[in-house]
Motif scaffolding. Sequence first.
Motif, short mmCIF file in Angstrom:
data_model
loop_
_atom_site.label_atom_id
_atom_site.label_comp_id
_atom_site.label_asym_id
_atom_site.label_seq_id
_atom_site.Cartn_x
_atom_site.Cartn_y
_atom_site.Cartn_z
N ASP A 164 0.81 -1.22 0.00
CA ASP A 164 0.00 0.00 0.00
C ASP A 164 0.84 1.27 0.00
O ASP A 164 0.34 2.35 0.33
CB ASP A 164 -0.94 0.01 1.21
N ALA A 165 2.12 1.16 -0.38
CA ALA A 165 3.01 2.32 -0.32
C ALA A 165 2.50 3.48 -1.16
O ALA A 165 2.57 4.65 -0.75
CB ALA A 165 4.42 1.93 -0.75
N ALA A 166 1.98 3.19 -2.35
CA ALA A 166 1.49 4.27 -3.22
C ALA A 166 0.35 5.03 -2.57
O ALA A 166 0.21 6.25 -2.75
CB ALA A 166 1.05 3.69 -4.57
N ASP A 167 -0.49 4.33 -1.80
CA ASP A 167 -1.63 4.98 -1.15
C ASP A 167 -1.20 5.84 0.03
O ASP A 167 -1.98 6.65 0.52
CB ASP A 167 -2.62 3.92 -0.67
N ALA A 168 0.03 5.64 0.52
CA ALA A 168 0.50 6.35 1.71
C ALA A 168 1.25 7.63 1.37
O ALA A 168 1.73 8.32 2.28
CB ALA A 168 1.40 5.43 2.54
N LEU A 169 1.36 7.97 0.08
CA LEU A 169 2.15 9.15 -0.30
C LEU A 169 1.64 10.43 0.34
O LEU A 169 2.42 11.24 0.84
CB LEU A 169 2.16 9.29 -1.83
N GLY A 170 0.34 10.62 0.33
CA GLY A 170 -0.22 11.85 0.91
C GLY A 170 0.08 11.96 2.39
O GLY A 170 0.49 13.03 2.87
N ALA A 171 -0.10 10.87 3.12
CA ALA A 171 0.17 10.88 4.55
C ALA A 171 1.65 11.10 4.82
O ALA A 171 2.02 11.79 5.78
CB ALA A 171 -0.31 9.57 5.17
N TRP A 172 2.51 10.53 3.97
CA TRP A 172 3.96 10.71 4.14
C TRP A 172 4.34 12.17 3.98
O TRP A 172 5.11 12.72 4.77
CB TRP A 172 4.70 9.85 3.11
N LEU A 173 3.79 12.84 2.97
CA LEU A 173 4.12 14.25 2.75
C LEU A 173 3.61 15.13 3.89
O LEU A 173 4.22 16.15 4.22
CB LEU A 173 3.52 14.72 1.43
N ALA A 174 2.52 14.73 4.51
CA ALA A 174 1.95 15.54 5.58
C ALA A 174 2.57 15.26 6.94
O ALA A 174 2.42 16.05 7.87
CB ALA A 174 0.44 15.30 5.65
N ALA A 175 3.28 14.12 7.06
CA ALA A 175 3.81 13.71 8.36
C ALA A 175 4.99 14.55 8.77
O ALA A 175 5.70 15.14 7.94
CB ALA A 175 4.20 12.23 8.32
N GLU A 176 5.22 14.59 10.06
CA GLU A 176 6.37 15.31 10.61
C GLU A 176 7.48 14.32 10.97
O GLU A 176 7.24 13.14 11.17
CB GLU A 176 5.97 16.07 11.87
N GLY A 177 8.71 14.82 11.02
CA GLY A 177 9.82 14.03 11.51
C GLY A 177 10.30 12.95 10.57
O GLY A 177 10.84 11.94 11.01
N GLN A 178 10.12 13.15 9.26
CA GLN A 178 10.56 12.13 8.33
C GLN A 178 12.06 12.19 8.02
O GLN A 178 12.62 11.22 7.55
CB GLN A 178 9.78 12.26 7.02
N ALA A 179 12.68 13.33 8.22
CA ALA A 179 14.10 13.45 7.88
C ALA A 179 14.97 12.65 8.85
O ALA A 179 14.66 12.52 10.03
CB ALA A 179 14.53 14.93 7.91
N VAL A 180 16.06 12.13 8.34
CA VAL A 180 16.99 11.37 9.17
C VAL A 180 17.82 12.34 10.00
O VAL A 180 18.39 13.30 9.48
CB VAL A 180 17.91 10.51 8.27
N ALA A 181 17.89 12.09 11.31
CA ALA A 181 18.67 12.97 12.18
C ALA A 181 20.16 12.84 11.87
O ALA A 181 20.63 11.81 11.40
CB ALA A 181 18.41 12.59 13.64
N ALA A 182 20.91 13.94 12.15
CA ALA A 182 22.35 13.90 11.94
C ALA A 182 22.96 12.87 12.88
O ALA A 182 22.69 12.87 14.09
CB ALA A 182 22.94 15.28 12.20
N ARG A 183 23.81 11.99 12.35
CA ARG A 183 24.42 10.97 13.17
C ARG A 183 25.69 10.45 12.51
O ARG A 183 25.85 10.53 11.29
CB ARG A 183 23.47 9.81 13.45
N LEU A 184 26.57 9.90 13.35
CA LEU A 184 27.81 9.29 12.89
C LEU A 184 27.81 7.84 13.34
O LEU A 184 27.63 7.54 14.52
CB LEU A 184 29.02 10.03 13.47
N VAL A 185 28.02 6.94 12.40
CA VAL A 185 28.04 5.50 12.69
C VAL A 185 29.41 4.95 12.31
O VAL A 185 29.93 5.25 11.23
CB VAL A 185 26.94 4.76 11.89
N SER A 186 29.99 4.16 13.20
CA SER A 186 31.29 3.54 12.94
C SER A 186 31.09 2.13 12.38
O SER A 186 30.26 1.36 12.88
CB SER A 186 32.12 3.47 14.22
#
Length: 256
Positions: A164-186
Amino acid sequence: MHSLPVFLRLTGRPVILTGEGEAADAKRRLLERAGAQIVGEEDSAARIAIVSDGDAATAERLRARGVLVNATDNPDLCDFTLPAIVDRDPVLIAIGTGGASAGLAKALRQRLEAMLPARLGKLADGLLAARGAIRARWADAGARRRGIDAGLAPGGMIDPLRADAADALGAWLAAEGQAVAARLVSIRLSSDDPDELTLRAARLLGEADRIYHPPSVPALILDRARADAARIVADGPPDHPGEGLSLWVTLGEGIA
């Protein structure tokens, strides 16, 4: 990498097809699906040819004219090979083995066919239609890339393996906090062989915005990262790695 994978737009373009029988019929169907104009060997405008019976004399004659040739079951005379294809229009996944084994390519295609939702193409169409809205949501290119990566990540709102990913596009655009936080991984590699990367390491290399590494990390490992990810030679992990996902990649002890 023995070949450069490309997708050719053949709609309305002449493509030579020679040979007869089941192999020729299969290649004809493939070319027709791609919109090609199928012509004979005598067509001087054609620049691509498929020799379905692998006839060496025909292949060599065409190559002498500067035509790019695929000769079935004759890899030494092939300028290009035809991959196994997973078609979720407009999403196309091509699987090639450089002519080593059509059976292996077919087996991989069948596995992927079972994994990928039938409506995957609808997700691609939806992302194209939402391009303006995505740019408005994330004006900065880096933030936009991270936002899209987060949405498409395993378990994300538009994870491409969700039916159902295609149906979730609208909700994804409206959602908050989708960006990946800055982080360092070893990541500490146990081998300098890219085929021995763990699934986690391979996934992180494919997602990272930048990769910090000592000179000892081989280019073959770094090639597994995104093409646009920054590669930064360093003596140690950075104090301020930058926005998004950064990696500190080293080799284990005793590995040259």
